[in-house]
Design an enzyme around this catalytic site. Structure first.
Site, short mmCIF file in Angstrom:
data_model
loop_
_atom_site.label_atom_id
_atom_site.label_comp_id
_atom_site.label_asym_id
_atom_site.label_seq_id
_atom_site.Cartn_x
_atom_site.Cartn_y
_atom_site.Cartn_z
N HIS A 269 1.08 -1.08 -0.15
CA HIS A 269 -0.48 0.11 -0.10
C HIS A 269 1.00 1.41 -0.07
CE1 HIS A 269 -2.90 3.11 0.67
NE2 HIS A 269 -2.52 3.41 2.39
N HIS B 26 4.18 6.89 5.61
CA HIS B 26 2.97 7.14 6.22
C HIS B 26 1.50 6.38 7.27
CE1 HIS B 26 0.89 5.33 2.88
NE2 HIS B 26 -0.37 5.67 3.68
N GLU C 223 1.47 4.78 12.49
CA GLU C 223 0.12 4.77 13.22
C GLU C 223 -0.43 3.14 13.21
OE1 GLU C 223 -4.52 4.59 11.10
OE2 GLU C 223 -2.50 5.60 9.89
N ASP C 224 0.18 2.26 12.25
CA ASP C 224 0.21 1.13 12.22
C ASP C 224 1.09 0.09 12.82
OD1 ASP C 224 -2.41 1.81 11.23
OD2 ASP C 224 -1.78 1.38 9.14
N ASP D 144 -2.90 8.26 -1.02
CA ASP D 144 -3.24 7.72 0.32
C ASP D 144 -5.02 7.00 0.20
OD1 ASP D 144 -3.02 5.60 2.18
OD2 ASP D 144 -4.27 7.82 3.01
N ASP E 282 -24.58 16.45 -24.94
CA ASP E 282 -23.76 17.46 -25.01
C ASP E 282 -23.10 16.03 -24.02
OD1 ASP E 282 -24.77 18.57 -22.92
OD2 ASP E 282 -23.83 19.92 -22.64
#
Length: 724
Positions: free
Chosen positions: A48, A72, A76-77, A139, A259
């Site tokens: 990812h 990034h 967090e993870d 992301d 259109d």
């Protein structure tokens, strides 16, 4: 999975001076940090951040941004910390990663508040470094590309959040390619039936009309080549979501849309844009009202282009956008392209021609404006609402009498125009002239309107304006002004309460004394503390204690419960005059009993609501016996002429024809007003009804006249004052 050297080569291809060592270290660190983590699809989690970095490399971003993309999710993870990121990669990359780290432990109850707080953090980080936004959008885009692997509920929630926030945010920053892909994916998830219907219709149309796009492309190229204009032409069918949005906006069916083909004409210079436009209009008939010049008046996201619609081959409407190569890059990639091109001569010429300076883009100006609103301290819900309002709108362009251009959302009013000029102008606005004529403030503005705002320093914006305003800035400013007015009212009430308490203890009121006691009360200043007293969050005795004055709560409680009136019901030392209480936002009557002049009254303070007025005989007061600090002595002041007050009475009524008419006739003849009426049949008794009436009267004598008149009626067996 992309290999380490492949990513480095991808970056150095457009940036030979990129820091290869930085990219290699970030790649290895992120891969080790994520280790054996898996995504919901089963693939390695590290794929990812790697794909996010690849998306940003396609945008040709700098090495620091690519490194931040790789890192990034580490804080967090994984077990990585911001301190570690700072030590290994420096403060620049650490700041980018911090701006992207979600707030995991929020003291919030609703998902909307969490979303708003995350958006606040993202926008604050963006205001310092817009690359945070670029990484965040990349992301989100990769998450959307792999959304088919998550549960349907979560998939729908993420798609809706993207449609609400991230796709329009990409649009406002000029990143049209990212916005288009986000919207297409989300539209398939949120409205699969409509998506399929539109795609089927486009497929049929393509089969019926043949290769009309190629035909029009060739016709345009021949037109330009014959006249010596160097141009590229790209034709396309409109995207399903773009078609759906137009159907909703114009209330059209799919068959009514004519259109659905669009063409982009890319030329070399600014002058060539207008030359190409003239050639197209001479060759094909232009559709009236469909020409827009976004070169002389760019959109707020820096988009510049000429738009026109013509009737082309086979009598088909064809939308056309004419722009230079650099305008095209900025239109597609927004702020990501702006940094690459801002120093080139062509952009400076184009921007100068469009009345812009080359130093700062409109997208950055919009972002800075959003930061001003954020820093005003609105609640998360209000901030999220404001941001959504700012993201979702088409524009109208209006002018001040001096010629200043103001861009506003479609449907905006002069109120929005005033606040767009300056908050103080909006707050003092009392009227307007549109194109030289007086007009109501609720008038919807149109393109080209000249708006003059009429001001008065005595004015303050009424709360009702919030429902009229369209822009987030105006709504936020009106809310702030309303809160300030209410706070001022509460502070005045609190000042009166404290003053009367000090008077009772034979102490002279002093603002300096209150200010000195503020730190002990946990408030910033005297006004805040007094407003808290007015709201009922602090009691008057709390202030006295902070001032070092001894208070006997038992004595205070005993004095409040005495039912005997004082020498005068209209005054008495230590009382607060009650003038116009029924219409105020601070003082209100107890809904069960009401209260009228001539009755002894007391007040009960409730945190966040103010003071409720009770008659001294109200049974509801018993529940407050153990809370003497909430009691406030009140007395009637001089009422305005004709002012009425509520009182609730209960009648026992014989069940006979005309009984209710007798009651209403008496009240009407005595000059009373029925505000509320409730008729209940007594259980197991068919001959009597209980009738409860909230009647508005001038004073206690007026109420007694009405009650005596009711007692005289044959159908009324009992009349009593409701005591709650």
């Amino acid at each position: 999975m992309m290999r380490q050297y492949e990513l480095v080569e991808r970056v150095t291809r457009y940036d030979p001076d990129a820091n290869e060592d930085l990219l290699n270290r970030a790649y290895v660190y992120a891969m080790k940090a994520h280790g054996n983590q898996k995504r919901e699809s089963g693939e390695a989690y590290f794929n990812h951040p790697l794909e996010v970095a690849a998306i940003l490399a396609d945008m040709r971003l700098d090495d620091a941004t690519i490194a931040a993309a790789l890192l990034h999710d580490t804080v967090e993870d994984t077990g990585a910390t911001m301190e570690e990121i700072g030590e290994k990669f420096g403060p620049e990359i650490a700041a980018l990663v911090d701006g992207l780290t979600k707030i995991k432990q929020l003291d919030r109850v609703t998902r909307e508040a969490t979303q708003a707080e995350n958006l606040r953090k993202l926008l604050l980080a963006m205001s310092r470094d817009v690359r945070v936004l670029l990484v965040k959008l990349a992301d989100r885009l990769h998450n959307l590309r792999t959304l088919n692997h998550v549960k349907p509920e979560k998939r729908t929630r993420i798609a809706q959040e993207t449609m609400d926030i991230y796709a329009p945010l990409a649009g406002r920053m000029g990143m049209q390619l990212v916005r288009d892909e986000m919207e297409d994916i989300c539209f398939r998830i949120l409205n699969p039936e409509a998506n399929k219907t539109i795609i089927d219709r486009l497929t049929r149309l393509h089969a019926e009309s043949g290769d009309v796009i190629v035909e029009i492309e060739q016709a345009l190229l021949k037109l330009f080549n014959d006249r010596g204009l160097n141009a590229q032409v790209f034709g396309r069918e409109k995207r399903p979501y773009s078609i759906w949005r137009k159907m909703e906006r114009k209330n059209l069916s799919l068959d009514q849309l004519s259109d659905i083909f669009g063409f982009r004409v890319i030329v070399d210079t600014l002058d060539d844009c207008y030359r190409a436009l003239g050639m197209v209009h001479r060759a094909w008939r232009a559709v009236p009202g469909r020409f827009k010049d976004y070169i002389s008046t760019p959109k707020q996201n820096d988009y510049r282009s000429l738009h026109t619609t013509v009737v082309g081959p086979h009598h088909m409407r064809v939308e056309m956008q004419i722009r230079t190569k650099i305008m095209h890059e900025i239109a597609e990639r927004g702020v990501a392209a702006h940094a690459l091109y801002k120093d080139t001569a062509e952009v400076k010429v184009a921007e100068t021609g469009a009345r812009e300076g080359a130093a700062e883009s409109n997208a950055y100006r919009w972002l800075r404006h959003l930061m001003e609103v954020l820093q005003e301290g609105d609640s998360p819900k209000e901030f999220l609402e404001h941001t959504r309002l700012e993201l979702f709108h088409d524009q109208v362009f209006c002018f001040t009498p001096k010629g200043q251009l103001i861009a506003l959302p479609r449907g905006a009013t002069p109120i929005d125009f005033a606040y767009a000029l300056h908050t103080s102008i909006g707050d003092s606005c009392v009227g307007c002239r549109i194109n030289g004529r007086h007009a109501p403030l609720v008038t919807t503005l149109s393109n080209g309107d000249e708006v003059e705002i009429i001001r008065s320093e005595a004015q303050s914006p009424p709360p009702a304006w919030e429902a009229i305003a369209k822009t987030g800035k105006a709504k936020a400013a009106i809310r702030r002004a309303t809160r300030a007015a209410i706070r001022k009212q509460f502070a005045g009430l609190g000042r009166e309460i404290v003053s009367k308490l000090l008077e009772r203890h034979k102490v002279e009121y002093s603002e300096k004394q209150i200010a000195a006691a503020v730190p002990r009360l946990g408030h910033k200043n005297a006004d805040d503390a007094l407003a808290a007293v007015g709201r009922g969050e602090l009691s008057g005795t709390d202030i006295l204690k902070a001032l070092g004055i001894a208070v006997s709560e038992a004595d205070a409680k005993e004095a409040r419960r005495k039912t005997a009136p004082k020498k005068s019901d209209k005054g008495g030392q230590g009382s607060i005059p009650v003038r116009g209480a029924a219409a105020g936002t601070v003082l209100k009557f107890h809904t069960v009993t009401g209260a009228v002049p001539g009755e002894r009254i007391v007040g009960i303070s409730t945190p966040g609501e103010g003071i409720t007025i009770y008659p001294i005989f109200a049974q509801a007061l018993e529940q407050f016996d153990s809370q003497p600090e909430r009691w406030v002595d009140l007395a009637w002041g001089v009422a305005e002429e004709g002012q009425r007050f509520p009182a609730r009475i209960r009648l026992a009524l014989i069940n006979e024809v005309g009984a209710l008419a007798q009651v209403t006739q008496v009240i009407g003849e005595q000059g009373g007003n029925i505000d509320e009426l409730q008729l209940l049949k007594r259980e197991g008794v068919s001959d009597f009804f209980d009738l409860t009436i909230l009647v508005e009267v001038f004073d206690n004598r007026h109420l007694n006249d009405i009650m005596n008149g009711l007692k005289a009626k044959s159908s009324v067996t009992q009349v009593v004052r409701v005591t709650g």
